[in-house]
Scaffold this motif. Structure first.
Motif, PDB file in Angstrom:
ATOM      1  N   PHE A 107    -135.804 -26.462   7.258  1.00  0.00           N
ATOM      2  CA  PHE A 107    -135.926 -25.026   7.497  1.00  0.00           C
ATOM      3  C   PHE A 107    -137.368 -24.592   7.348  1.00  0.00           C
ATOM      4  O   PHE A 107    -138.089 -25.083   6.482  1.00  0.00           O
ATOM      5  N   SER A 108    -137.759 -23.625   8.159  1.00  0.00           N
ATOM      6  CA  SER A 108    -139.088 -23.038   8.033  1.00  0.00           C
ATOM      7  C   SER A 108    -139.013 -21.857   7.076  1.00  0.00           C
ATOM      8  O   SER A 108    -137.926 -21.408   6.692  1.00  0.00           O
ATOM      9  N   THR A 109    -140.149 -21.326   6.703  1.00  0.00           N
ATOM     10  CA  THR A 109    -140.194 -20.140   5.845  1.00  0.00           C
ATOM     11  C   THR A 109    -139.477 -18.976   6.523  1.00  0.00           C
ATOM     12  O   THR A 109    -138.743 -18.220   5.872  1.00  0.00           O
ATOM     13  N   ALA A 110    -139.647 -18.853   7.824  1.00  0.00           N
ATOM     14  CA  ALA A 110    -138.966 -17.788   8.567  1.00  0.00           C
ATOM     15  C   ALA A 110    -137.448 -17.972   8.514  1.00  0.00           C
ATOM     16  O   ALA A 110    -136.709 -16.990   8.431  1.00  0.00           O
ATOM     17  N   ASP A 111    -136.983 -19.206   8.533  1.00  0.00           N
ATOM     18  CA  ASP A 111    -135.543 -19.480   8.418  1.00  0.00           C
ATOM     19  C   ASP A 111    -135.008 -19.003   7.069  1.00  0.00           C
ATOM     20  O   ASP A 111    -133.939 -18.404   6.999  1.00  0.00           O
ATOM     21  N   PHE A 112    -135.756 -19.263   6.003  1.00  0.00           N
ATOM     22  CA  PHE A 112    -135.329 -18.817   4.670  1.00  0.00           C
ATOM     23  C   PHE A 112    -135.255 -17.294   4.606  1.00  0.00           C
ATOM     24  O   PHE A 112    -134.325 -16.737   4.036  1.00  0.00           O
ATOM     25  N   ARG A 113    -136.230 -16.626   5.212  1.00  0.00           N
ATOM     26  CA  ARG A 113    -136.199 -15.160   5.216  1.00  0.00           C
ATOM     27  C   ARG A 113    -134.984 -14.648   5.974  1.00  0.00           C
ATOM     28  O   ARG A 113    -134.319 -13.707   5.546  1.00  0.00           O
ATOM     29  N   LEU A 114    -134.696 -15.257   7.103  1.00  0.00           N
ATOM     30  CA  LEU A 114    -133.539 -14.863   7.904  1.00  0.00           C
ATOM     31  C   LEU A 114    -132.233 -15.087   7.139  1.00  0.00           C
ATOM     32  O   LEU A 114    -131.344 -14.230   7.146  1.00  0.00           O
ATOM     33  N   LEU A 115    -132.117 -16.223   6.479  1.00  0.00           N
ATOM     34  CA  LEU A 115    -130.921 -16.505   5.682  1.00  0.00           C
ATOM     35  C   LEU A 115    -130.757 -15.498   4.549  1.00  0.00           C
ATOM     36  O   LEU A 115    -129.651 -15.019   4.285  1.00  0.00           O
TER      37      LEU A 115
END
Length: 57
Positions: free
Chosen positions: A18-26
């Motif tokens: 996961f990218s940092t953006a993925d973590f924010r989205l989650l």
């Protein structure tokens, strides 16, 4: 067909899933979900997961 590697070869380097953006989205999705549920036990699990995801961003 799998590639056979000699026993002495170095292990392959792990890649991020996961990218940092993925973590924010989650985290955003979990926040929205947490606002809709009434089950206190489920909410506690969601809050814990939300917190753990926050340590990666």
């Amino acid at each position: 067909m799998t590639e056979e590697r000699p026993a002495t070869a170095e292990p392959r380097r792990a890649r991020a899933l996961f990218s940092t953006a993925d973590f924010r989205l989650l985290r955003t999705a979990l926040t929205a979900y947490a606002r809709t549920i009434d089950d206190r036990e489920e909410l506690a699990k969601i809050n814990a997961l939300h917190h753990r995801l926050g340590t990666y961003c």
